[in-house]
Enzyme design. Structure first.
Site, PDB file in Angstrom:
ATOM      1  N   THR A 112      -9.345   2.249   6.347  1.00  0.00           N
ATOM      2  CA  THR A 112      -9.064   1.170   7.031  1.00  0.00           C
ATOM      3  C   THR A 112      -7.350   1.195   7.384  1.00  0.00           C
ATOM      4  O   THR A 112      -6.807   0.209   7.936  1.00  0.00           O
ATOM      5  CB  THR A 112      -9.089  -0.130   5.857  1.00  0.00           C
ATOM      6  N   GLN A 167       1.948   9.710   3.418  1.00  0.00           N
ATOM      7  CA  GLN A 167       3.252   9.447   4.037  1.00  0.00           C
ATOM      8  C   GLN A 167       4.132  10.885   4.066  1.00  0.00           C
ATOM      9  O   GLN A 167       5.358  10.902   4.680  1.00  0.00           O
ATOM     10  CB  GLN A 167       4.248   8.517   2.993  1.00  0.00           C
ATOM     11  N   SER A 204      -6.895   2.621  13.093  1.00  0.00           N
ATOM     12  CA  SER A 204      -5.898   2.463  14.539  1.00  0.00           C
ATOM     13  C   SER A 204      -6.472   3.278  15.575  1.00  0.00           C
ATOM     14  O   SER A 204      -6.216   3.038  16.645  1.00  0.00           O
ATOM     15  CB  SER A 204      -4.708   2.619  14.125  1.00  0.00           C
ATOM     16  N   ASP A 216       0.732  -1.097  -0.030  1.00  0.00           N
ATOM     17  CA  ASP A 216      -0.080  -0.098  -0.094  1.00  0.00           C
ATOM     18  C   ASP A 216       0.796   1.120   0.036  1.00  0.00           C
ATOM     19  O   ASP A 216       0.503   2.354  -0.556  1.00  0.00           O
ATOM     20  CB  ASP A 216      -0.925  -0.059   1.280  1.00  0.00           C
ATOM     21  N   GLY A 217       2.135   1.081   0.874  1.00  0.00           N
ATOM     22  CA  GLY A 217       2.811   2.329   0.659  1.00  0.00           C
ATOM     23  C   GLY A 217       3.458   2.814  -0.501  1.00  0.00           C
ATOM     24  O   GLY A 217       3.303   3.815  -1.091  1.00  0.00           O
ATOM     25  N   ALA A 250      -6.547  10.236  20.931  1.00  0.00           N
ATOM     26  CA  ALA A 250      -6.477  10.348  22.426  1.00  0.00           C
ATOM     27  C   ALA A 250      -6.756  12.179  22.994  1.00  0.00           C
ATOM     28  O   ALA A 250      -6.179  12.853  23.431  1.00  0.00           O
ATOM     29  CB  ALA A 250      -4.874  10.181  22.826  1.00  0.00           C
TER      30      ALA A 250
HETATM   31  P1  NAP Z   1       3.480   1.755   6.688  1.00  0.00           P
HETATM   32  O1  NAP Z   1       4.216   1.866   8.234  1.00  0.00           O
HETATM   33  O2  NAP Z   1       4.055   0.287   6.160  1.00  0.00           O
HETATM   34  O3  NAP Z   1       1.927   1.491   7.063  1.00  0.00           O
HETATM   35  C1  NAP Z   1       1.120   0.772   8.101  1.00  0.00           C
HETATM   36  C2  NAP Z   1       0.318  -0.294   7.464  1.00  0.00           C
HETATM   37  O4  NAP Z   1      -0.938   0.484   6.914  1.00  0.00           O
HETATM   38  C3  NAP Z   1       0.781  -1.060   6.620  1.00  0.00           C
HETATM   39  O5  NAP Z   1       0.615  -2.315   6.740  1.00  0.00           O
HETATM   40  C4  NAP Z   1       0.005  -0.561   5.279  1.00  0.00           C
HETATM   41  O6  NAP Z   1       0.071  -1.703   4.282  1.00  0.00           O
HETATM   42  C5  NAP Z   1      -1.120  -0.389   5.702  1.00  0.00           C
HETATM   43  N1  NAP Z   1      -1.686   0.614   5.037  1.00  0.00           N
HETATM   44  C6  NAP Z   1      -1.532   1.510   4.181  1.00  0.00           C
HETATM   45  N2  NAP Z   1      -2.620   2.202   3.479  1.00  0.00           N
HETATM   46  C7  NAP Z   1      -3.812   1.362   3.984  1.00  0.00           C
HETATM   47  C8  NAP Z   1      -5.343   1.099   3.719  1.00  0.00           C
HETATM   48  N3  NAP Z   1      -5.661   2.129   2.865  1.00  0.00           N
HETATM   49  N4  NAP Z   1      -5.980   0.179   4.169  1.00  0.00           N
HETATM   50  C9  NAP Z   1      -5.551  -0.667   4.770  1.00  0.00           C
HETATM   51  N5  NAP Z   1      -4.239  -0.800   5.194  1.00  0.00           N
HETATM   52  C10 NAP Z   1      -3.406   0.227   4.797  1.00  0.00           C
HETATM   53  O7  NAP Z   1       3.428   2.804   6.137  1.00  0.00           O
HETATM   54  P2  NAP Z   1       3.158   3.227   4.468  1.00  0.00           P
HETATM   55  O8  NAP Z   1       3.209   1.867   3.695  1.00  0.00           O
HETATM   56  O9  NAP Z   1       4.119   4.033   4.088  1.00  0.00           O
HETATM   57  O10 NAP Z   1       1.867   3.707   4.465  1.00  0.00           O
HETATM   58  C11 NAP Z   1       1.319   4.968   4.974  1.00  0.00           C
HETATM   59  C12 NAP Z   1       0.239   4.879   5.811  1.00  0.00           C
HETATM   60  O11 NAP Z   1       0.417   4.180   7.009  1.00  0.00           O
HETATM   61  C13 NAP Z   1      -0.368   6.382   6.069  1.00  0.00           C
HETATM   62  O12 NAP Z   1      -1.146   6.792   5.117  1.00  0.00           O
HETATM   63  C14 NAP Z   1      -1.169   6.032   7.218  1.00  0.00           C
HETATM   64  O13 NAP Z   1      -2.531   5.496   6.867  1.00  0.00           O
HETATM   65  C15 NAP Z   1      -0.563   4.837   8.003  1.00  0.00           C
HETATM   66  N6  NAP Z   1      -0.067   4.947   9.197  1.00  0.00           N
HETATM   67  C16 NAP Z   1      -0.897   4.325  10.216  1.00  0.00           C
HETATM   68  C17 NAP Z   1      -0.508   4.552  11.372  1.00  0.00           C
HETATM   69  C18 NAP Z   1      -1.204   3.619  12.736  1.00  0.00           C
HETATM   70  O14 NAP Z   1      -2.207   2.884  12.264  1.00  0.00           O
HETATM   71  N7  NAP Z   1      -0.928   4.292  14.026  1.00  0.00           N
HETATM   72  C19 NAP Z   1       0.507   5.456  11.833  1.00  0.00           C
HETATM   73  C20 NAP Z   1       1.168   6.122  10.835  1.00  0.00           C
HETATM   74  C21 NAP Z   1       0.830   5.762   9.663  1.00  0.00           C
HETATM   75  P3  NAP Z   1       1.515  -2.333   3.409  1.00  0.00           P
HETATM   76  O15 NAP Z   1       2.127  -3.256   4.332  1.00  0.00           O
HETATM   77  O16 NAP Z   1       0.917  -3.036   2.198  1.00  0.00           O
HETATM   78  O17 NAP Z   1       2.170  -1.178   3.029  1.00  0.00           O
HETATM   79 MN    MN Z   2       4.228  -0.012   3.920  1.00  0.00          MN
END
Ligand code: NAP
Ligand code: MN
Length: 269
Positions: free
Chosen positions: A162, A224, A167, A46-47, A186
């Site tokens: 999602t 990102q 989260s 997804d990233g 929070a």
């Molecule tokens: P990452 O740290 O690899 O992303 C965190 C997880 O989110 C990975 O498992 C990624 O899948 C998954 N993901 C991304 N978009 C998604 C979607 N639309 N639906 C379900 N899962 C999704 O970082 P990244 O791959 O660069 O992705 C950036 C995204 O990470 C940001 O847009 C944000 O949504 C998310 N993120 C989440 C948190 C949290 O949950 N606390 C914190 C910071 C960022 P892949 O493994 O396939 O990449």
């Molecule tokens: Mn990722």
């Protein structure tokens, strides 16, 4: 048809990208074009798809994306790494079929005299503070709604619902709905300070404005990407006029995708 490949640096992704390049150059119907593609194949997770979207952001209305999944979760990615031949065959038989999803428009006004920024997010934008409590005024459709105190706010698209949104306790929204969601990170709720405390979902004719009390310590993210070294006066969030298009050669039901990604292989007895 003009096709670009946008791959991450993983071993499997490189292998898949090379296979794709070979098959595209051997096809009389497909042509590699990294500058003005009609189809962008993202190879990774997804990233990678998020990066591909931002790389081609300026021409997003003329592009259809395809995601090949070579690693982690791959919520946006329909194809597996061993399906390159099947995908090439589908591209050669393409008749323009697509599915589109809403995007988030982010308009940022700064306290300095510099120009405003207009960004678009595929997943979400967050405003956070790592140093002390974030305090911001929140307006809905220009009307004051609440004073938020807490770690931050997450404004997400339906397909981003999602991701980070999930989260922090937001709802999952089927992307057939043209909506954006605001979820809290929070929040402080007690006798003195009060926020709504639950996620909200707004329709296309409404927008959210956030005015930080102390922009010095705030970080604004757009997928990102993040904004640093600029003081934010206000941010307006609404559903973007543009959408993201995916080439649709196969149809995975949205809730099936959610269950595959978050519940996994299971039986129902
Ligand atoms: P990452 O740290 O690899 O992303 C965190 C997880 O989110 C990975 O498992 C990624 O899948 C998954 N993901 C991304 N978009 C998604 C979607 N639309 N639906 C379900 N899962 C999704 O970082 P990244 O791959 O660069 O992705 C950036 C995204 O990470 C940001 O847009 C944000 O949504 C998310 N993120 C989440 C948190 C949290 O949950 N606390 C914190 C910071 C960022 P892949 O493994 O396939 O990449
Ligand atoms: Mn990722």
């Amino acid at each position: 048809m003009k096709v670009a490949i946008y791959s991450n640096d993983g071993k499997t992704s490189n292998k898949v990208a090379n296979q794709l390049r070979n098959k595209i150059s051997n096809s009389s119907l497909l042509e590699y074009d990294g500058l003005n593609p009609e189809i962008v194949i993202s190879v990774g997770g997804d990233g990678t798809l998020l990066s591909a979207f931002h790389h081609y952001n300026d021409s997003v209305n003329n592009i259809r994306f395809v995601g090949i999944h070579t690693g982690h979760l791959g919520f946006y990615t329909d194809w597996r790494d061993y399906e390159v031949s099947k995908l090439i065959d589908s591209l050669e038989h393409d008749n323009g079929q697509s599915v589109s999803y809403p995007l988030l428009s982010i308009k940022i006004e700064y306290t300095d005299d510099g120009p405003d920024d207009n960004l678009v997010a595929l997943n979400e934008s967050t405003l956070k503070q790592i140093n002390g409590t974030m305090v911001t005024d929140v307006y809905i459709k220009g009307e004051f709604f609440e004073k938020f105190r807490g770690d931050g706010l997450c404004i997400s698209t339906p397909t981003g619902s999602t991701a980070y949104n999930k989260s922090v306790g937001g709802a999952i929204i089927n992307p057939q709905l043209n909506a954006i969601q605001v979820s809290e990170m929070a929040s402080i709720n007690n006798r003195v300070f009060r926020t709504l405390g639950s996620p909200i979902i707004i329709p296309p004719d409404e927008w959210i404005t956030i005015v930080p009390d102390n922009p010095m310590y705030n970080i604004l993210t757009c997928d990102q990407l993040f904004i640093k070294n600029r003081l934010i006066k206000s941010i307006s969030y609404s559903i973007s006029d543009s959408r993201i298009y995916f080439a649709q050669y196969r149809h995975t039901h949205f809730w099936k995708r959610v269950s595959n990604s978050f519940i996994g292989v299971h039986n129902n007895d």
